[in-house]
Design a protein around this motif. Structure first.
Motif, short mmCIF file in Angstrom:
data_model
loop_
_atom_site.label_atom_id
_atom_site.label_comp_id
_atom_site.label_asym_id
_atom_site.label_seq_id
_atom_site.Cartn_x
_atom_site.Cartn_y
_atom_site.Cartn_z
N ILE A 24 0.82 -1.23 0.00
CA ILE A 24 0.00 0.00 0.00
C ILE A 24 0.85 1.26 0.00
O ILE A 24 0.33 2.35 0.22
CB ILE A 24 -1.01 0.03 1.18
N ASN A 25 2.14 1.09 -0.23
CA ASN A 25 3.07 2.22 -0.29
C ASN A 25 3.06 3.05 1.00
O ASN A 25 3.16 4.27 0.97
CB ASN A 25 2.79 3.11 -1.51
N TYR A 26 2.93 2.35 2.12
CA TYR A 26 2.96 3.00 3.43
C TYR A 26 4.33 2.80 4.04
O TYR A 26 4.75 1.67 4.29
CB TYR A 26 1.86 2.45 4.34
N ASN A 27 5.02 3.89 4.30
CA ASN A 27 6.36 3.84 4.88
C ASN A 27 6.26 4.26 6.35
O ASN A 27 6.17 5.45 6.65
CB ASN A 27 7.29 4.77 4.10
N ALA A 28 6.30 3.30 7.24
CA ALA A 28 6.14 3.54 8.67
C ALA A 28 7.48 3.89 9.30
O ALA A 28 8.01 3.18 10.15
CB ALA A 28 5.52 2.32 9.33
N THR A 29 8.02 5.02 8.91
CA THR A 29 9.36 5.43 9.33
C THR A 29 9.49 5.56 10.84
O THR A 29 10.41 5.00 11.45
CB THR A 29 9.74 6.77 8.66
N ARG A 30 8.60 6.30 11.46
CA ARG A 30 8.69 6.50 12.92
C ARG A 30 8.54 5.18 13.68
O ARG A 30 9.25 4.93 14.65
CB ARG A 30 7.64 7.53 13.38
N PHE A 31 7.63 4.34 13.23
CA PHE A 31 7.46 3.05 13.88
C PHE A 31 8.73 2.22 13.76
O PHE A 31 9.18 1.61 14.74
CB PHE A 31 6.26 2.29 13.29
N MET A 32 9.35 2.20 12.60
CA MET A 32 10.59 1.45 12.43
C MET A 32 11.71 2.01 13.30
O MET A 32 12.55 1.25 13.80
CB MET A 32 11.01 1.40 10.96
N GLU A 33 11.72 3.32 13.49
CA GLU A 33 12.69 3.91 14.42
C GLU A 33 12.46 3.38 15.82
O GLU A 33 13.40 3.02 16.53
CB GLU A 33 12.59 5.43 14.41
N MET A 34 11.20 3.33 16.24
CA MET A 34 10.86 2.80 17.56
C MET A 34 11.29 1.34 17.69
O MET A 34 11.86 0.94 18.71
CB MET A 34 9.36 2.92 17.83
N GLY A 36 13.58 -0.22 16.02
CA GLY A 36 15.03 -0.28 16.05
C GLY A 36 15.61 0.11 17.41
O GLY A 36 16.57 -0.49 17.88
N GLU A 37 15.02 1.11 18.04
CA GLU A 37 15.51 1.59 19.33
C GLU A 37 15.09 0.69 20.49
O GLU A 37 15.88 0.44 21.40
CB GLU A 37 14.96 2.99 19.59
N LEU A 38 13.84 0.23 20.47
CA LEU A 38 13.26 -0.45 21.62
C LEU A 38 13.04 -1.94 21.43
O LEU A 38 12.84 -2.65 22.42
CB LEU A 38 11.90 0.19 21.96
N GLY A 39 13.01 -2.39 20.21
CA GLY A 39 12.59 -3.76 19.91
C GLY A 39 11.09 -3.76 19.63
O GLY A 39 10.36 -2.85 20.03
N GLY A 40 10.64 -4.77 18.92
CA GLY A 40 9.25 -4.83 18.50
C GLY A 40 8.24 -4.83 19.63
O GLY A 40 7.26 -4.08 19.61
N ALA A 41 8.47 -5.67 20.65
CA ALA A 41 7.50 -5.78 21.74
C ALA A 41 7.40 -4.49 22.55
O ALA A 41 6.30 -4.04 22.88
CB ALA A 41 7.84 -6.97 22.64
N GLU A 42 8.54 -3.88 22.84
CA GLU A 42 8.50 -2.64 23.63
C GLU A 42 7.90 -1.51 22.81
O GLU A 42 7.17 -0.66 23.36
CB GLU A 42 9.88 -2.27 24.15
N ALA A 43 8.17 -1.47 21.52
CA ALA A 43 7.54 -0.46 20.66
C ALA A 43 6.02 -0.63 20.70
O ALA A 43 5.28 0.35 20.81
CB ALA A 43 8.06 -0.57 19.23
N ALA A 44 5.56 -1.87 20.65
CA ALA A 44 4.12 -2.13 20.72
C ALA A 44 3.56 -1.67 22.07
O ALA A 44 2.50 -1.05 22.13
CB ALA A 44 3.84 -3.62 20.51
N ARG A 45 4.27 -1.97 23.15
CA ARG A 45 3.81 -1.54 24.48
C ARG A 45 3.68 -0.02 24.54
O ARG A 45 2.71 0.50 25.11
CB ARG A 45 4.78 -2.03 25.56
N GLN A 46 4.62 0.69 23.95
CA GLN A 46 4.55 2.16 23.92
C GLN A 46 3.30 2.62 23.18
O GLN A 46 2.62 3.54 23.61
CB GLN A 46 5.80 2.72 23.23
N LEU A 47 3.02 1.99 22.05
CA LEU A 47 1.87 2.38 21.24
C LEU A 47 0.54 2.07 21.92
O LEU A 47 -0.47 2.68 21.61
CB LEU A 47 1.94 1.72 19.87
N LEU A 48 0.56 1.11 22.83
CA LEU A 48 -0.67 0.71 23.51
C LEU A 48 -0.97 1.56 24.75
O LEU A 48 -1.96 1.34 25.41
CB LEU A 48 -0.62 -0.77 23.87
N ARG A 49 -0.10 2.52 25.04
CA ARG A 49 -0.35 3.42 26.16
C ARG A 49 -1.35 4.49 25.73
O ARG A 49 -1.33 4.95 24.60
CB ARG A 49 0.95 4.10 26.60
N GLY A 50 -2.18 4.86 26.65
CA GLY A 50 -3.12 5.94 26.35
C GLY A 50 -4.37 5.48 25.62
O GLY A 50 -4.50 4.33 25.22
#
Length: 125
Positions: A24-34, A36-50
Motif C-alpha cells: 500500500i506504499n505506506y512507509n512507517a518510518t517513525r514506527f521502524m525507528e521505535m 530499532g531503538e526499543l525492539g518490536g515488543a517494547e515499541a508495541a507496548r509504547q503504542l498501547l499506552r493511552g
C-alpha cells in the motif's frame, strides 16, 4: 535475555512494515525507528499506552488493513504472553471501535500457528 516470542514478534513487525511498503506504499518510518531503538515488543507496548491509536493505526484503517496493525498482532495467541491484560484490552478495544472483527481474525489465525511455536495449545489432548 529475550524469549523466542519476543524475537519472533520483532521479526513480524519488521516484515509487516516491509510488506505494507510494497502493498500500500505506506512507509512507517517513525514506527521502524521505535522498533530499532526499543525492539518490536517494547515499541508495541509504547503504542498501547493511552486512549488513542497511533497515526499508523489510522492509516491502516483507512486502507482496510487493520489485520497488519500492532493491535492485531498483539492479540495473536502466540504473542499474548508478551503483553499485560490491560495492553491486550486496549488493543482489542481499538480494533473493535474501528469495526474490525477481532473474533474472526483470531479464528483464522488460530488455524495457522507458526512453525516456531512449540505446539498449538488448542490441539493439546
Amino acid at each position: 535475555m529475550t524469549s523466542e516470542a519476543e524475537r519472533q514478534f520483532h521479526r513480524a513487525m519488521v516484515r509487516g512494515v516491509e510488506r505494507l511498503k510494497r502493498q500500500i506504499n505506506y512507509n512507517a518510518t517513525r514506527f521502524m525507528e521505535m522498533v530499532g531503538e526499543l525492539g518490536g515488543a517494547e515499541a508495541a507496548r509504547q503504542l498501547l499506552r493511552g486512549r488513542d491509536a497511533s497515526d499508523g493505526f489510522t492509516t491502516l484503517w483507512e486502507h482496510g488493513r487493520l489485520e497488519m496493525s500492532v493491535e492485531a498482532f498483539v492479540l495473536l495467541p502466540w504473542y499474548r504472553e508478551l503483553f499485560t491484560e490491560e495492553q491486550l484490552e486496549t488493543a482489542g478495544r481499538r480494533l473493535r471501535e474501528h469495526r474490525f472483527d477481532v473474533d474472526a481474525f483470531l479464528a483464522r489465525a488460530g488455524r495457522n500457528w507458526p512453525a516456531w511455536v512449540a505446539s498449538d495449545p488448542t490441539q493439546a489432548g
